[in-house]
Design a protein around this motif. Structure first.
Motif, PDB file in Angstrom:
ATOM      1  N   PHE A 153       0.803  -1.214   0.000  1.00 58.98           N
ATOM      2  CA  PHE A 153       0.000   0.000   0.000  1.00 58.98           C
ATOM      3  C   PHE A 153       0.841   1.271   0.000  1.00 58.98           C
ATOM      4  N   ALA A 154       0.195   2.348  -0.429  1.00 62.33           N
ATOM      5  CA  ALA A 154       0.750   3.692  -0.379  1.00 62.33           C
ATOM      6  C   ALA A 154      -0.114   4.495   0.582  1.00 62.33           C
ATOM      7  N   VAL A 155       0.517   5.224   1.468  1.00 60.51           N
ATOM      8  CA  VAL A 155      -0.183   5.989   2.499  1.00 60.51           C
ATOM      9  C   VAL A 155      -0.665   7.323   1.927  1.00 60.51           C
ATOM     10  N   THR A 156      -1.955   7.622   2.129  1.00 60.96           N
ATOM     11  CA  THR A 156      -2.510   8.905   1.712  1.00 60.96           C
ATOM     12  C   THR A 156      -2.938   9.763   2.902  1.00 60.96           C
ATOM     13  N   ASP A 157      -3.157   9.133   4.074  1.00 60.29           N
ATOM     14  CA  ASP A 157      -3.587   9.845   5.274  1.00 60.29           C
ATOM     15  C   ASP A 157      -2.908   9.204   6.487  1.00 60.29           C
ATOM     16  N   PRO A 158      -1.704   9.662   6.860  1.00 59.57           N
ATOM     17  CA  PRO A 158      -0.945   9.040   7.948  1.00 59.57           C
ATOM     18  C   PRO A 158      -1.675   9.005   9.294  1.00 59.57           C
ATOM     19  N   TYR A 184      -5.829   3.223  12.570  1.00 61.90           N
ATOM     20  CA  TYR A 184      -6.067   1.835  12.134  1.00 61.90           C
ATOM     21  C   TYR A 184      -5.091   0.890  12.826  1.00 61.90           C
ATOM     22  N   PHE A 185      -3.788   1.202  12.792  1.00 57.77           N
ATOM     23  CA  PHE A 185      -2.784   0.317  13.382  1.00 57.77           C
ATOM     24  C   PHE A 185      -3.021   0.127  14.877  1.00 57.77           C
ATOM     25  N   GLN A 186      -3.448   1.165  15.571  1.00 59.86           N
ATOM     26  CA  GLN A 186      -3.725   1.048  17.010  1.00 59.86           C
ATOM     27  C   GLN A 186      -4.885   0.099  17.278  1.00 59.86           C
ATOM     28  N   GLN A 187      -5.882   0.126  16.417  1.00 65.41           N
ATOM     29  CA  GLN A 187      -7.093  -0.657  16.646  1.00 65.41           C
ATOM     30  C   GLN A 187      -7.017  -2.077  16.094  1.00 65.41           C
ATOM     31  N   VAL A 188      -6.205  -2.309  15.083  1.00 65.19           N
ATOM     32  CA  VAL A 188      -6.223  -3.599  14.414  1.00 65.19           C
ATOM     33  C   VAL A 188      -5.457  -4.688  15.174  1.00 65.19           C
ATOM     34  N   GLN A 189      -4.413  -4.318  15.879  1.00 64.35           N
ATOM     35  CA  GLN A 189      -3.562  -5.317  16.522  1.00 64.35           C
ATOM     36  C   GLN A 189      -4.327  -6.249  17.472  1.00 64.35           C
ATOM     37  N   GLY A 219      -5.282 -15.206  16.347  1.00 62.86           N
ATOM     38  CA  GLY A 219      -4.028 -15.939  16.194  1.00 62.86           C
ATOM     39  C   GLY A 219      -3.075 -15.317  15.197  1.00 62.86           C
ATOM     40  N   GLY A 220      -3.379 -14.106  14.724  1.00 68.52           N
ATOM     41  CA  GLY A 220      -2.516 -13.442  13.749  1.00 68.52           C
ATOM     42  C   GLY A 220      -1.383 -12.704  14.419  1.00 68.52           C
ATOM     43  N   ARG A 221      -0.272 -12.605  13.706  1.00 68.97           N
ATOM     44  CA  ARG A 221       0.867 -11.855  14.218  1.00 68.97           C
ATOM     45  C   ARG A 221       1.628 -11.233  13.072  1.00 68.97           C
ATOM     46  N   LEU A 222       2.174 -10.072  13.344  1.00 67.33           N
ATOM     47  CA  LEU A 222       2.896  -9.310  12.342  1.00 67.33           C
ATOM     48  C   LEU A 222       4.201 -10.008  11.983  1.00 67.33           C
ATOM     49  N   VAL A 223       4.419 -10.229  10.680  1.00 67.19           N
ATOM     50  CA  VAL A 223       5.662 -10.820  10.187  1.00 67.19           C
ATOM     51  C   VAL A 223       6.508  -9.726   9.550  1.00 67.19           C
ATOM     52  N   VAL A 224       5.880  -8.891   8.706  1.00 65.75           N
ATOM     53  CA  VAL A 224       6.584  -7.794   8.031  1.00 65.75           C
ATOM     54  C   VAL A 224       5.719  -6.549   8.096  1.00 65.75           C
ATOM     55  N   SER A 240     -14.435 -10.889   9.082  1.00 64.32           N
ATOM     56  CA  SER A 240     -15.292 -10.563  10.221  1.00 64.32           C
ATOM     57  C   SER A 240     -15.836  -9.139  10.077  1.00 64.32           C
ATOM     58  N   ASP A 241     -16.981  -8.897  10.661  1.00 65.92           N
ATOM     59  CA  ASP A 241     -17.559  -7.550  10.636  1.00 65.92           C
ATOM     60  C   ASP A 241     -16.611  -6.553  11.284  1.00 65.92           C
ATOM     61  N   ALA A 242     -15.975  -6.960  12.383  1.00 63.61           N
ATOM     62  CA  ALA A 242     -15.069  -6.045  13.094  1.00 63.61           C
ATOM     63  C   ALA A 242     -13.896  -5.650  12.205  1.00 63.61           C
ATOM     64  N   TYR A 243     -13.312  -6.627  11.487  1.00 65.27           N
ATOM     65  CA  TYR A 243     -12.174  -6.250  10.645  1.00 65.27           C
ATOM     66  C   TYR A 243     -12.631  -5.457   9.425  1.00 65.27           C
ATOM     67  N   GLN A 244     -13.760  -5.770   8.874  1.00 60.28           N
ATOM     68  CA  GLN A 244     -14.230  -5.030   7.700  1.00 60.28           C
ATOM     69  C   GLN A 244     -14.394  -3.544   8.016  1.00 60.28           C
ATOM     70  N   ALA A 245     -14.842  -3.224   9.224  1.00 56.96           N
ATOM     71  CA  ALA A 245     -14.942  -1.809   9.617  1.00 56.96           C
ATOM     72  C   ALA A 245     -13.547  -1.179   9.677  1.00 56.96           C
ATOM     73  N   LEU A 246     -12.570  -1.912  10.238  1.00 56.91           N
ATOM     74  CA  LEU A 246     -11.194  -1.399  10.277  1.00 56.91           C
ATOM     75  C   LEU A 246     -10.577  -1.358   8.890  1.00 56.91           C
ATOM     76  N   ARG A 247     -10.891  -2.341   8.079  1.00 56.35           N
ATOM     77  CA  ARG A 247     -10.396  -2.356   6.693  1.00 56.35           C
ATOM     78  C   ARG A 247     -10.834  -1.085   5.975  1.00 56.35           C
ATOM     79  N   ASN A 248     -12.083  -0.704   6.162  1.00 50.01           N
ATOM     80  CA  ASN A 248     -12.581   0.519   5.525  1.00 50.01           C
ATOM     81  C   ASN A 248     -11.817   1.743   6.010  1.00 50.01           C
ATOM     82  N   LEU A 249     -11.425   1.746   7.278  1.00 50.38           N
ATOM     83  CA  LEU A 249     -10.603   2.832   7.812  1.00 50.38           C
ATOM     84  C   LEU A 249      -9.254   2.849   7.097  1.00 50.38           C
ATOM     85  N   ARG A 250      -8.624   1.669   6.973  1.00 49.46           N
ATOM     86  CA  ARG A 250      -7.332   1.594   6.272  1.00 49.46           C
ATOM     87  C   ARG A 250      -7.470   2.008   4.815  1.00 49.46           C
ATOM     88  N   LEU A 251      -8.519   1.550   4.161  1.00 45.23           N
ATOM     89  CA  LEU A 251      -8.705   1.900   2.748  1.00 45.23           C
ATOM     90  C   LEU A 251      -8.907   3.402   2.562  1.00 45.23           C
TER      91      LEU A 251
END
Length: 194
Positions: free
Chosen positions: A108-113, A119-124, A131-136, A170-181
């Protein structure tokens, strides 16, 4: 710190690619590398990214990755892959993939830091609960083959594809996904590991 070679491959000469695949595991192993994704099923979930085949190889560090890629023994083998079709590759530092067997890969390319920081604060917590974990998570991916220069690259590992799909859809991630998008220009795939 582990380093990852991420390769997107489009094969036009299957016979030559089959020969290439016979040689790579031993060479990868000589440099401490291991395949974490080797052509597993992919599913495009954002943007126009339609990879034919994705390969992730994890090395102990960037020096080992670069030593593998530049090794005289690998050069004729690499040429087989390059002659068999088109490929794009990047090298990036990250965390160990194990025990992940499925990955969400977002380029991705960032348009709104500011919004992306939210998003990053809420998604973790949500990702961790599945069971997900950040690899890169890097803005320092190094293009080592033509055509792929991600601005930001994130790879999140999950125990398996069922856990990844449960989280992503999940509904919860889709709401966060929209924030990231709203804060990025993104393309993303789900990819099955080995």
């Amino acid at each position: 710190m582990p380093a990852h070679l991420l390769v997107e491959v489009e094969t036009h000469n299957q016979e030559l690619m089959t020969e290439y695949r016979k040689h790579t595991p031993g060479l990868v192993g000589q440099f401490g590398g291991r395949f974490t994704v080797r052509g597993g099923a992919t599913e495009t979930v954002e943007g126009d990214w339609q990879p034919q085949r994705i390969v992730f190889i994890e090395f102990p560090d960037m020096a080992a990755l670069k030593a593998f890629y530049a090794a005289p023994a690998y050069q004729p083998v690499l040429q087989m892959r390059l002659d068999a079709g088109r490929s794009r590759a990047v090298a990036v530092e990250g965390e160990a993939c194990a025990p992940s067997r499925a990955f969400l890969m977002v380029d991705f390319a960032v348009t709104d830091p500011a919004t992306l920081a939210t998003y990053f604060q809420q998604v973790q917590p949500l990702v961790s609960a599945q069971g997900g974990r950040l690899v890169v998570r890097s803005d320092k991916a190094e293009a080592i083959e033509a055509g792929w220069q991600p601005e930001r690259l994130t790879v999140v590992g999950f125990p398996d594809m069922a856990a990844l799909r449960a989280c992503y859809f999940s509904d919860a991630y889709q709401a966060l996904r929209n924030l990231r998008l709203s804060a990025t220009r993104s393309r993303a795939i789900l990819v099955e590991g080995v």
